[in-house]
Design a protein around this motif. Structure first.
Motif, PDB file in Angstrom:
ATOM      1  N   UNK A  49       0.847  -1.214   0.000  1.00 51.12           N
ATOM      2  CA  UNK A  49       0.000   0.000   0.000  1.00 51.12           C
ATOM      3  C   UNK A  49       0.874   1.252   0.000  1.00 51.12           C
ATOM      4  N   UNK A  50       0.444   2.251  -0.715  1.00 50.65           N
ATOM      5  CA  UNK A  50       1.268   3.455  -0.851  1.00 50.65           C
ATOM      6  C   UNK A  50       1.509   4.160   0.475  1.00 50.65           C
ATOM      7  N   UNK A  51       0.561   4.038   1.416  1.00 54.64           N
ATOM      8  CA  UNK A  51       0.754   4.701   2.709  1.00 54.64           C
ATOM      9  C   UNK A  51       1.730   3.944   3.607  1.00 54.64           C
ATOM     10  N   UNK A  52       2.202   2.778   3.128  1.00 52.53           N
ATOM     11  CA  UNK A  52       3.188   2.002   3.885  1.00 52.53           C
ATOM     12  C   UNK A  52       4.580   2.082   3.258  1.00 52.53           C
ATOM     13  N   UNK A  53       4.726   2.965   2.271  1.00 52.33           N
ATOM     14  CA  UNK A  53       5.994   3.096   1.538  1.00 52.33           C
ATOM     15  C   UNK A  53       6.525   4.515   1.681  1.00 52.33           C
ATOM     16  N   UNK A  54       7.805   4.629   2.025  1.00 52.88           N
ATOM     17  CA  UNK A  54       8.439   5.943   2.094  1.00 52.88           C
ATOM     18  C   UNK A  54       9.757   5.917   1.320  1.00 52.88           C
ATOM     19  N   UNK A  55       9.923   6.890   0.449  1.00 48.72           N
ATOM     20  CA  UNK A  55      11.156   7.044  -0.319  1.00 48.72           C
ATOM     21  C   UNK A  55      12.043   8.080   0.362  1.00 48.72           C
ATOM     22  N   UNK A  66      13.692  15.316 -11.334  1.00 48.60           N
ATOM     23  CA  UNK A  66      12.846  14.535 -12.239  1.00 48.60           C
ATOM     24  C   UNK A  66      12.268  13.310 -11.550  1.00 48.60           C
ATOM     25  N   UNK A  67      13.127  12.580 -10.829  1.00 51.59           N
ATOM     26  CA  UNK A  67      12.686  11.376 -10.115  1.00 51.59           C
ATOM     27  C   UNK A  67      11.696  11.740  -9.012  1.00 51.59           C
ATOM     28  N   UNK A  68      11.979  12.816  -8.291  1.00 47.27           N
ATOM     29  CA  UNK A  68      11.071  13.300  -7.243  1.00 47.27           C
ATOM     30  C   UNK A  68       9.693  13.596  -7.822  1.00 47.27           C
ATOM     31  N   UNK A  69       9.675  14.253  -8.951  1.00 46.40           N
ATOM     32  CA  UNK A  69       8.407  14.609  -9.594  1.00 46.40           C
ATOM     33  C   UNK A  69       7.596  13.370  -9.962  1.00 46.40           C
ATOM     34  N   UNK A  72       6.146  11.612  -6.796  1.00 41.80           N
ATOM     35  CA  UNK A  72       5.010  12.335  -6.231  1.00 41.80           C
ATOM     36  C   UNK A  72       3.779  12.240  -7.128  1.00 41.80           C
ATOM     37  N   UNK A  73       4.006  12.147  -8.437  1.00 38.14           N
ATOM     38  CA  UNK A  73       2.866  11.962  -9.348  1.00 38.14           C
ATOM     39  C   UNK A  73       2.154  10.643  -9.073  1.00 38.14           C
ATOM     40  N   UNK A  74       2.936   9.632  -8.661  1.00 41.01           N
ATOM     41  CA  UNK A  74       2.358   8.321  -8.358  1.00 41.01           C
ATOM     42  C   UNK A  74       1.724   8.271  -6.970  1.00 41.01           C
ATOM     43  N   UNK A  75       1.852   9.369  -6.214  1.00 38.54           N
ATOM     44  CA  UNK A  75       1.210   9.442  -4.899  1.00 38.54           C
ATOM     45  C   UNK A  75       2.023   8.876  -3.760  1.00 38.54           C
ATOM     46  N   UNK A  76       3.344   8.731  -3.932  1.00 35.67           N
ATOM     47  CA  UNK A  76       4.188   8.183  -2.873  1.00 35.67           C
ATOM     48  C   UNK A  76       4.734   9.275  -1.958  1.00 35.67           C
ATOM     49  N   UNK A  77       4.999   8.883  -0.721  1.00 31.26           N
ATOM     50  CA  UNK A  77       5.639   9.759   0.262  1.00 31.26           C
ATOM     51  C   UNK A  77       7.135   9.835  -0.075  1.00 31.26           C
ATOM     52  N   UNK A  78       7.644  11.054  -0.226  1.00 34.18           N
ATOM     53  CA  UNK A  78       9.064  11.231  -0.544  1.00 34.18           C
ATOM     54  C   UNK A  78       9.672  12.216   0.453  1.00 34.18           C
ATOM     55  N   UNK A 119       9.611  14.080   7.254  1.00 30.97           N
ATOM     56  CA  UNK A 119       8.640  15.030   6.723  1.00 30.97           C
ATOM     57  C   UNK A 119       8.546  14.881   5.209  1.00 30.97           C
ATOM     58  N   UNK A 120       7.340  14.847   4.717  1.00 31.93           N
ATOM     59  CA  UNK A 120       7.136  14.673   3.278  1.00 31.93           C
ATOM     60  C   UNK A 120       7.520  15.950   2.548  1.00 31.93           C
ATOM     61  N   UNK A 121       8.185  15.778   1.413  1.00 30.48           N
ATOM     62  CA  UNK A 121       8.559  16.930   0.593  1.00 30.48           C
ATOM     63  C   UNK A 121       7.295  17.526   0.000  1.00 30.48           C
ATOM     64  N   UNK A 122       7.070  18.810   0.278  1.00 29.92           N
ATOM     65  CA  UNK A 122       5.842  19.445  -0.177  1.00 29.92           C
ATOM     66  C   UNK A 122       5.891  19.704  -1.676  1.00 29.92           C
ATOM     67  N   UNK A 123       4.767  19.528  -2.323  1.00 31.27           N
ATOM     68  CA  UNK A 123       4.651  19.834  -3.749  1.00 31.27           C
ATOM     69  C   UNK A 123       4.429  21.331  -3.888  1.00 31.27           C
ATOM     70  N   UNK A 124       5.476  22.056  -4.187  1.00 25.66           N
ATOM     71  CA  UNK A 124       5.405  23.508  -4.263  1.00 25.66           C
ATOM     72  C   UNK A 124       4.522  23.941  -5.415  1.00 25.66           C
TER      73      UNK A 124
END
Length: 396
Positions: A49-55, A66-69, A72-78, A119-124
């Motif tokens: 589950x995506x809420x159980x995964x942290x990058x 690019x990888x960060x983007x 985050x598009x896939x909805x993962x915590x980074x 802390x999750x990287x905020x999508x500016x």
């Protein structure tokens, strides 16, 4: 719950996956920064589950963006970690070694140990991203422009020394046009004063200058008095032509970038407030907003000051407490540079009405502080005021 450490490189990354118990689920492997490489990663984690995964990755200039983007598009915590913080964390090991595989595993372990603190990287907001991108481009062109000005000054010193003193300040555009036509003093000496004056007056009039006759007389006299080291006229003309062309190009680029930045910044609610602050004009306002970004991401003004790298962390041990502390410089170099320019503009403008920052700098000067320290102290106060005023805009 799994922690995925990514050691980012140019066009490829090394990935390691472990669970919160420290068990290695996937030994480090490389992925290309491409759709094929990312599909390889998605296949390995699709059952979690995506809420159980942290990058976890380090900020690596531009390579990680690019990888960060995509993550985050896939909805993962980074979590994008400060490289200095990660280095200090790795330094705790007695036996040291550095490879991409080891670094990926260490980042994964860091993620498991700090799982609840990450802390999750905020999508500016896209406007801030665009402004920051343009600001960095502006700084690059500005650096090139300064180098070209030095190069032009060196050329003038060899072929027409003293010309810059006559055509200075608002005569800059006229200087470029004139020097491109007459790259050597000998070219002026070959002409009669009347003929030269007639041509120069026409050239000056095109740039809107009315004192063409007086300036022409000064230049003609200089051409006959100066001592030069002149190469062949064709060689000098070629060097000057390309230098002037590049200068005009960089100037045009910086003007276009600032114009675009102002158009973008006008969309933000803090734009008018920032522009009204003393020392901030049409050029510095969008750059300042670009380097600070969304001020709401800072919990208080101290966080903003720390982000700029102008905080002076306390130093105390036992009975000793350090008082002569230096700024950390562990922050945004671009913001410090932009802020310093604001302080220089404020100092040179000498506002007549009451201004807290300007008065504070005068107070520090009266205490005998050096000029650089005065400007840093002023910037510290300026950023506190910036934070308070912009936050007030968002709260209302």
């Amino acid at each position: 719950m799994i922690s995925i450490g990514i050691d980012v490189s140019k066009r490829k990354s090394t990935v390691a996956i472990i669970n919160v118990m420290g068990e290695i689920l996937q030994t480090p492997f490389d992925i290309e920064h491409s759709k094929h490489g990312l599909e390889k990663l998605w296949d390995l984690i699709k059952d979690y589950p995506k809420d159980q995964v942290k990058f976890i990755m380090e900020a690596t200039g531009i390579y990680h963006l690019g990888l960060l983007n995509e993550l985050q598009k896939q909805g993962y915590f980074v979590h994008v970690a400060n490289p200095l913080l990660i280095k200090k964390y790795f330094d705790a090991e007695i036996r040291k070694g550095k490879t991409d595989r080891k670094d990926a595993l260490k980042l994964s372990r860091y993620g498991t140990e700090k799982w609840w603190l990450l802390q999750e990287h905020s999508t500016t907001d896209q406007v801030y991203l665009d402004l920051q991108f343009l600001s960095r481009e502006y700084n690059s062109f500005l650096t090139a422009k300064i180098k070209l000005k030095v190069q032009l000054s060196n050329l003038i010193e060899r072929t027409f020394p003293g010309l810059e003193k006559i055509l200075k300040g608002h005569y800059w555009a006229l200087l470029l046009d004139f020097y491109e036509l007459y790259p050597c003093a000998s070219l002026v000496r070959e002409m009669s004063e009347k003929k030269f004056s007639t041509k120069f007056i026409k050239l000056a009039a095109k740039k809107g200058h009315r004192k063409g006759a007086q300036i022409a007389q000064s230049i003609y006299q200089l051409a006959h008095e100066c001592v030069t080291f002149e190469p062949n006229n064709q060689v000098a003309a070629l060097s000057v032509k390309h230098c002037v062309t590049l200068l005009r190009s960089t100037e045009e680029a910086t003007i276009d970038i600032i114009t675009q930045m102002n158009e973008l910044a006008k969309e933000l609610p803090e734009y008018e407030v920032v522009k009204k602050m003393k020392g901030v004009g049409d050029k510095l306002a969008p750059r300042l907003i670009a380097e600070i970004g969304d001020v709401r991401r800072f919990k208080d003004s101290k966080s903003l000051i720390a982000y700029a790298g102008i905080d002076a962390p306390p130093y105390q041990s036992g009975q000793f407490e350090g008082t002569n502390r230096h700024i950390s410089k562990r922050g945004s170099k671009s913001l410090r540079k932009c802020g310093y320019e604001v302080m220089m503009a404020l100092k040179s403008s000498k506002p007549k009405e009451d201004n807290a920052v300007y008065e504070y700098m005068l107070k520090k000067e009266a205490e005998g502080k050096n000029k650089k320290l005065v400007k840093i102290a002023g910037l510290n106060k300026f950023l506190r005021m910036y934070y308070a005023r912009v936050m007030e805009v968002y709260q209302n």
